[in-house]
Enzyme design. Sequence first.
Site, short mmCIF file in Angstrom:
data_model
loop_
_atom_site.label_atom_id
_atom_site.label_comp_id
_atom_site.label_asym_id
_atom_site.label_seq_id
_atom_site.Cartn_x
_atom_site.Cartn_y
_atom_site.Cartn_z
N GLY A 1 42.12 30.76 67.71
CA GLY A 1 41.92 32.20 67.53
C GLY A 1 40.48 32.65 67.70
O GLY A 1 40.13 33.77 67.33
N GLY B 1 49.07 30.30 70.36
CA GLY B 1 49.10 31.30 69.29
C GLY B 1 49.10 32.70 69.89
O GLY B 1 50.11 33.19 70.39
N GLY B 2 47.94 33.33 69.89
CA GLY B 2 47.80 34.73 70.31
C GLY B 2 48.49 35.06 71.63
O GLY B 2 49.19 36.07 71.73
N ASN C 1 53.56 29.81 68.89
CA ASN C 1 53.51 29.94 67.43
C ASN C 1 53.13 31.39 67.13
O ASN C 1 51.97 31.77 67.30
CB ASN C 1 52.47 28.95 66.88
CG ASN C 1 52.27 29.08 65.38
OD1 ASN C 1 53.00 29.81 64.71
ND2 ASN C 1 51.28 28.37 64.85
N TRP C 2 54.12 32.15 66.70
CA TRP C 2 53.87 33.59 66.46
C TRP C 2 53.09 33.82 65.16
O TRP C 2 52.69 34.94 64.88
CB TRP C 2 55.20 34.35 66.40
CG TRP C 2 55.91 34.44 67.72
CD1 TRP C 2 55.54 33.86 68.91
CD2 TRP C 2 57.11 35.18 67.99
NE1 TRP C 2 56.44 34.18 69.89
CE2 TRP C 2 57.42 35.00 69.36
CE3 TRP C 2 57.97 35.96 67.21
CZ2 TRP C 2 58.54 35.57 69.96
CZ3 TRP C 2 59.09 36.53 67.81
CH2 TRP C 2 59.36 36.34 69.18
N LYS C 3 52.96 32.78 64.36
CA LYS C 3 52.27 32.90 63.06
C LYS C 3 52.86 34.07 62.26
O LYS C 3 54.07 34.29 62.35
CB LYS C 3 50.76 33.02 63.28
CG LYS C 3 50.23 31.85 64.15
CD LYS C 3 48.74 31.73 64.17
CE LYS C 3 48.34 30.54 65.04
NZ LYS C 3 46.91 30.32 65.06
N GLU D 1 44.89 20.44 67.96
CA GLU D 1 44.36 21.79 67.86
C GLU D 1 43.00 21.75 67.17
O GLU D 1 42.92 21.75 65.94
CB GLU D 1 45.31 22.67 67.04
CG GLU D 1 46.68 22.84 67.64
CD GLU D 1 47.34 24.15 67.21
OE1 GLU D 1 47.81 24.86 68.08
OE2 GLU D 1 47.35 24.45 66.00
N GLU E 1 46.15 25.93 59.58
CA GLU E 1 46.21 27.08 58.66
C GLU E 1 46.97 26.73 57.38
O GLU E 1 46.74 27.33 56.33
CB GLU E 1 46.81 28.30 59.40
CG GLU E 1 45.80 28.87 60.39
CD GLU E 1 46.38 29.53 61.63
OE1 GLU E 1 47.57 29.85 61.64
OE2 GLU E 1 45.61 29.71 62.59
N HIS F 1 49.96 22.34 60.44
CA HIS F 1 49.06 23.28 61.13
C HIS F 1 47.79 23.45 60.29
O HIS F 1 47.85 23.46 59.05
CB HIS F 1 49.75 24.63 61.34
CG HIS F 1 49.01 25.49 62.31
ND1 HIS F 1 47.87 26.18 61.96
CD2 HIS F 1 49.21 25.75 63.63
CE1 HIS F 1 47.41 26.83 63.03
NE2 HIS F 1 48.21 26.58 64.05
N SER G 1 43.21 28.79 71.64
CA SER G 1 42.78 29.79 72.63
C SER G 1 43.22 29.49 74.05
O SER G 1 42.47 29.72 75.00
CB SER G 1 41.25 29.99 72.55
OG SER G 1 40.89 30.49 71.28
P1 13P Z 1 45.46 30.59 69.37
O1 13P Z 1 46.16 30.29 70.68
O2 13P Z 1 45.62 32.02 68.95
O3 13P Z 1 44.05 30.12 69.38
O4 13P Z 1 46.21 29.74 68.25
C1 13P Z 1 46.44 28.40 68.46
C2 13P Z 1 47.32 27.91 67.39
O5 13P Z 1 46.90 27.81 66.24
C3 13P Z 1 48.70 27.56 67.73
O6 13P Z 1 49.32 26.90 66.69
#
Ligand code: 13P
Length: 253
Positions: free
Chosen positions: A175, A236-237, A11-13, A169, A101, A99, A215
């Site tokens: 993050g 994510g990251g 997920n590149w956000k 999640e 977010e 998600h 993470s």
């Molecule tokens: P991180 O891997 O950056 O913690 O993000 C997880 C995430 O929200 C994937 O959707």
Amino acid sequence: MVTRRSFVAGNWKMNGLKKDGLSLAKSLVSKVKKLDNSNVEIVICPPFTLLATTGSALKGTKIKLGGQDCHFSNTGSHTGDISASMVKDAGCKYVIVGHSERRINHREGNDIIKKKAEAALLNGLTIILCIGETLNQRITKKTQTVIRRQIVGSLPKSSRSKNTIIAYEPIWAIGTGKTATPSQAQEIHKFIRYQLVKCIGPSESKKMRIVYGGSVKPENAKALLGQPDVDGGLIGGASLVSSDFFSIIQSCS
Ligand code: 13P
């Protein structure tokens, strides 16, 4: 015994301009080519603006494209939104819904998320349905209640193992560099599978993939994703660095 195919999605956000997305996708494609193990389903979910660019780089490869969200209506006056049919039309096979977010920043509740998930399924997309508790909910021992409510409230009736992936999640792990321990992840994944029995029956529940996000890094991927009820990851990251994302994919092989 049911074997579930591993699933890893990046997920590149809200990250990347065209040149970044293209070089990240190309770099990943060249790494994944060397992987003979076809037992991992790999997806990347770039921002909407990069779907066309990254989609062209992924053509004919094992890596599939996903959207990060969709609206529940098919068309209409929804400035700034993208419908499930548009996500599909842009070349996606998958879409993330619910998600945290979106739940937090856009105040999306289970009812809205369920409608989005239904629209996605109607359009032939596979949903990656996210659920997870806040730190406060974990501390006050409400994790299971929250998770149960999210599953019952947002899982569409037509969800099946072939069109739905659940992503657990924990919000406190997203993050933050903090991860659930492998046993904490396994405990909740097992609980989710048990809840799914009530919604979709025992056989479908056994087949449905439940992936972990929060993470995940090359260093912790093997232990987390190696748990019996953890069928992969939503990253994510670490998905923004092709060598890290590839290493996580390899830890599922
Ligand atoms: P991180 O891997 O950056 O913690 O993000 C997880 C995430 O929200 C994937 O959707």
